[in-house]
Scaffold this active site. Structure first.
Site, PDB file in Angstrom:
ATOM      1  N   HIS A  10      21.474 -24.354  11.366  1.00 17.76           N
ATOM      2  CA  HIS A  10      22.255 -25.432  12.021  1.00 17.76           C
ATOM      3  C   HIS A  10      23.658 -24.901  12.528  1.00 17.76           C
ATOM      4  O   HIS A  10      24.732 -25.362  12.175  1.00 17.76           O
ATOM      5  CB  HIS A  10      22.313 -26.446  10.949  1.00 17.76           C
ATOM      6  CG  HIS A  10      22.647 -28.105  11.423  1.00 17.76           C
ATOM      7  ND1 HIS A  10      22.469 -28.872  10.721  1.00 17.76           N
ATOM      8  CD2 HIS A  10      23.352 -28.281  12.400  1.00 17.76           C
ATOM      9  CE1 HIS A  10      22.689 -29.953  11.657  1.00 17.76           C
ATOM     10  NE2 HIS A  10      23.285 -29.635  12.471  1.00 17.76           N
ATOM     11  N   GLU A  23      17.407 -29.721   4.729  1.00 20.43           N
ATOM     12  CA  GLU A  23      18.381 -28.293   4.894  1.00 20.43           C
ATOM     13  C   GLU A  23      19.339 -28.572   3.873  1.00 20.43           C
ATOM     14  O   GLU A  23      19.971 -29.575   3.496  1.00 20.43           O
ATOM     15  CB  GLU A  23      18.877 -28.204   6.294  1.00 20.43           C
ATOM     16  CG  GLU A  23      19.455 -29.193   6.635  1.00 20.43           C
ATOM     17  CD  GLU A  23      19.923 -29.027   8.208  1.00 20.43           C
ATOM     18  OE1 GLU A  23      19.057 -28.935   8.988  1.00 20.43           O
ATOM     19  OE2 GLU A  23      21.180 -28.937   8.414  1.00 20.43           O
ATOM     20  N   ARG A  70      17.606 -32.851  14.602  1.00 22.91           N
ATOM     21  CA  ARG A  70      17.839 -33.232  12.993  1.00 22.91           C
ATOM     22  C   ARG A  70      16.640 -32.723  12.288  1.00 22.91           C
ATOM     23  O   ARG A  70      15.342 -32.777  12.876  1.00 22.91           O
ATOM     24  CB  ARG A  70      18.255 -34.857  12.792  1.00 22.91           C
ATOM     25  CG  ARG A  70      19.751 -34.932  12.881  1.00 22.91           C
ATOM     26  CD  ARG A  70      20.623 -34.350  11.870  1.00 22.91           C
ATOM     27  NE  ARG A  70      21.998 -34.702  12.132  1.00 22.91           N
ATOM     28  CZ  ARG A  70      22.836 -34.159  12.793  1.00 22.91           C
ATOM     29  NH1 ARG A  70      22.594 -32.871  13.441  1.00 22.91           N
ATOM     30  NH2 ARG A  70      24.195 -34.431  12.787  1.00 22.91           N
TER      31      ARG A  70
END
Ligand code: GLV
Length: 324
Positions: free
Chosen positions: A287, A269, A240
């Site tokens: 991601h 993000e 993360r």
């Protein structure tokens, strides 16, 4: 018979939306509009269930605005977008999608490690820019992967998948650090040795982060930790954003205090720290560690099945909290 009302907060496989429509009155978002917290609260206000992704925050303020809400199924294994304590206090069931993405995500973690250590993105950029003029003995020479020391911070299912790939496929020595040590059988299967965080930082040639994001893991890798790593080391984050201090990392990369980084997740993000966009020795991906069609479909199906099982009275299949 009136069906429970649910909200699907982001675009989803049409077949899964159709399947859910057989069980629920569905408000979907196939246009994939990105709702503000206020818009989300407004749409969720009259719903009893929701299928979310990791980008919608479910917190006390939202729960207070949505008193009918009973269950939120996250289409992700990580659920740091949930305020679990607030959900439990409000009697709202949360669920996630473990297991179905383990091997796919471990594949990606290993791919990112290799791309980073072997400087693939730098090579592609050089070639596309027309700067490849000659073979040269040290052109984009990177770090060895096989036989090197693989460090893993966070040894859950995905961490163990990466460890198995490294130990069995690439003959790596695997060391790990985790909140709790694995049992001896799991350690033997991964051929992994438990070490302190300090030893992990000092010994790893390639360090992969696979731990959940919590208040304790915020900036688990910052300037002090980066300073303990080998100057030849590679850092990979598929966990993360926020676990790494991105500003400190960009500076360490620029000053070559570590050799390279591979990042699939970022603080704040989809914004990316501007310094990370200008340092050459970093591989950046948006991601996508679990992004294969079969795995994303399995995640969507599991999130949908959680909602169906919950409203059928069978109980959530993969709950993240216990409610009354
Ligand atoms: C993706 O990041 C997930 O948690 O599944």
């Amino acid at each position: 018979m009136t069906l429970p009302r649910i909200l699907i907060t982001r675009a989803l496989f049409p077949e899964v939306v159709d399947h859910l429509s057989q069980h629920f009155e569905v408000e979907a978002n196939q246009a994939d509009a990105l709702w503000s917290p206020a818009e989300l609260a407004e749409r969720l206000q009259d719903k009893e269930g929701a299928l979310t992704t990791g980008t919608q925050r479910i917190d006390a303020a939202l729960l207070a605005a949505c008193p009918q809400l009973k269950v939120v199924a996250n289409m992700a294994v990580g659920y740091n977008n949930f305020d679990v304590a607030a959900m439990t206090a409000a009697g709202v069931q949360g669920t996630n999608t473990p297991d179905v993405l383990t091997e796919t995500t471990a594949d990606f973690g290993f791919a990112l490690l290799m791309a980073t250590a072997r400087r693939m993105a730098e090579g592609e950029r050089l070639l596309r820019a027309g700067q490849w003029t000659q073979w040269r003995y040290d052109l984009l020479a990177g770090a060895e992967v096989h036989g090197s020391t693989l460090g893993i911070l966070g040894m859950g299912r995905i961490g163990q998948g990466i460890a198995r790939r490294g130990a069995h496929g690439f003959g790596m020595q695997v060391i790990y650090h985790n909140r709790s040590r694995l049992d001896p059988a799991a350690e033997a299967e991964c051929r992994a040795q438990y070490v302190s965080k300090e030893e992990l930082l000092r010994q790893a040639d390639h360090l992969v982060l696979v731990l959940p994001y919590t208040a304790e893991s915020h900036h688990a890798i910052g300037a002090a930790e980066l300073a303990q790593m080998k100057p030849t080391a590679t850092l990979v984050n598929i966990a993360r954003g926020g676990i790494v201090d991105d500003a400190a990392l960009a500076q360490a990369l620029r000053e070559r205090r570590i050799a390279a980084a591979g990042l699939d997740v970022f603080e704040g993000e989809p914004q990316v720290h501007p310094d990370l966009l200008t340092v050459p020795n970093v591989v950046l991906t948006p991601h996508i560690a679990s992004a294969t069609i079969p795995t994303r479909r399995a995640m969507a199906d599991l999130a949908a099945d959680n909602l169906i099982a919950f409203f059928d009275g069978r109980g959530a299949l993969t709950p993240v909290n216990r409610i009354g």
